[in-house]
Motif scaffolding. Structure first.
Motif, PDB file in Angstrom:
ATOM      1  N   SER A 156      42.616  46.875  50.025  1.00  0.00           N
ATOM      2  CA  SER A 156      43.687  45.782  50.204  1.00  0.00           C
ATOM      3  C   SER A 156      44.821  46.452  50.848  1.00  0.00           C
ATOM      4  O   SER A 156      45.751  45.961  51.716  1.00  0.00           O
ATOM      5  CB  SER A 156      44.035  45.316  48.619  1.00  0.00           C
ATOM      6  OG  SER A 156      45.018  44.734  48.629  1.00  0.00           O
ATOM      7  N   SER A 157      45.287  47.710  50.658  1.00  0.00           N
ATOM      8  CA  SER A 157      46.223  48.411  50.884  1.00  0.00           C
ATOM      9  C   SER A 157      46.215  48.448  52.451  1.00  0.00           C
ATOM     10  O   SER A 157      46.962  48.383  53.356  1.00  0.00           O
ATOM     11  CB  SER A 157      46.601  49.795  50.383  1.00  0.00           C
ATOM     12  OG  SER A 157      46.793  49.727  48.805  1.00  0.00           O
ATOM     13  N   SER A 215      40.712  48.167  45.776  1.00  0.00           N
ATOM     14  CA  SER A 215      42.512  48.368  45.959  1.00  0.00           C
ATOM     15  C   SER A 215      42.890  49.173  47.223  1.00  0.00           C
ATOM     16  O   SER A 215      44.046  48.807  47.783  1.00  0.00           O
ATOM     17  CB  SER A 215      42.924  48.826  44.668  1.00  0.00           C
ATOM     18  OG  SER A 215      42.612  50.199  44.636  1.00  0.00           O
ATOM     19  N   ARG A 216      41.966  50.049  47.437  1.00  0.00           N
ATOM     20  CA  ARG A 216      42.392  50.891  48.926  1.00  0.00           C
ATOM     21  C   ARG A 216      42.206  49.891  50.102  1.00  0.00           C
ATOM     22  O   ARG A 216      42.945  50.036  50.859  1.00  0.00           O
ATOM     23  CB  ARG A 216      41.458  52.090  48.909  1.00  0.00           C
ATOM     24  CG  ARG A 216      41.739  53.090  47.876  1.00  0.00           C
ATOM     25  CD  ARG A 216      43.036  53.803  47.655  1.00  0.00           C
ATOM     26  NE  ARG A 216      43.159  54.684  46.817  1.00  0.00           N
ATOM     27  CZ  ARG A 216      43.736  54.668  45.580  1.00  0.00           C
ATOM     28  NH1 ARG A 216      44.240  53.545  44.903  1.00  0.00           N
ATOM     29  NH2 ARG A 216      43.793  55.668  44.703  1.00  0.00           N
ATOM     30  N   SER A 247      46.836  45.500  54.257  1.00  0.00           N
ATOM     31  CA  SER A 247      48.367  44.984  54.203  1.00  0.00           C
ATOM     32  C   SER A 247      48.985  45.960  55.458  1.00  0.00           C
ATOM     33  O   SER A 247      50.027  45.527  56.170  1.00  0.00           O
ATOM     34  CB  SER A 247      49.026  45.650  53.002  1.00  0.00           C
ATOM     35  OG  SER A 247      48.616  44.523  52.120  1.00  0.00           O
TER      36      SER A 247
END
Length: 167
Positions: free
Chosen positions: A132-133, A129-130, A136
């Motif tokens: 993915s951030s 998740s980190r 982005s």
């Protein structure tokens, strides 16, 4: 402060309703039993189709973005990595909710799977998740450069630099 039968009442509305959430019909939003039924329905019946559709979409994105012509554009490289990370997140989410599906057939095995899936997938989910951030953010920076320095974007943002920024 009011007096009720000779005693003083300093309680607020929150104090009066704070312990009534477990009693059916007590005015709480939902009971614990209802919340467990809703959670079980989401984990067992809604999550698998969402994961399946997500996997199909991400695999198609990887196929399209992995083409030779598409790899020439810097944004597509980051989008391909983002699709890969999203696929990993979907797999981890499915693995963490798998005890619900197994529990329908064998509750003891489901409990064992739940203990196993408690640590390692949680750490992988946090890392993914980190990442993915971060991906982005890389796309946002690349688009920022493309908007505010359109004549320099081809010089500053190359596919090799985008791959380097991802790793």
């Amino acid at each position: 402060m009011t007096t009720i039968n000779g005693s003083q009442a300093n309680s607020t509305v929150d104090d009066q309703h704070s312990n009534n959430n477990d009693v059916p019909g007590s005015g709480g939003f939902i009971t614990k039993v209802t919340a467990d039924v809703i959670r079980s329905a989401i984990n067992c019946y809604l999550l698998p189709p969402v994961v399946l559709f997500g996997w199909i979409g991400n695999v198609l994105s990887l196929i399209i973005l992995g083409g030779k012509k598409m790899r020439q554009y810097s944004t597509n490289i980051v989008l391909a990595y983002l699709a890969f990370i999203d696929t990993l997140l979907l797999l981890i989410a499915f693995m963490r909710k798998m005890p619900c599906l197994v529990g329908k057939a064998d509750p003891l095995t489901a409990q064992t799977i739940d203990y196993v899936m408690l640590t390692a997938p949680l750490i992988l989910e946090l890392i993914a998740s980190r990442t993915s951030s971060l991906l982005s953010l890389v796309i946002c920076c690349e688009r920022f450069i493309a908007v505010f320095k359109p004549l320099k974007v081809k010089l500053w943002v190359t596919p090799k630099r985008m791959i380097f920024s991802v790793f």
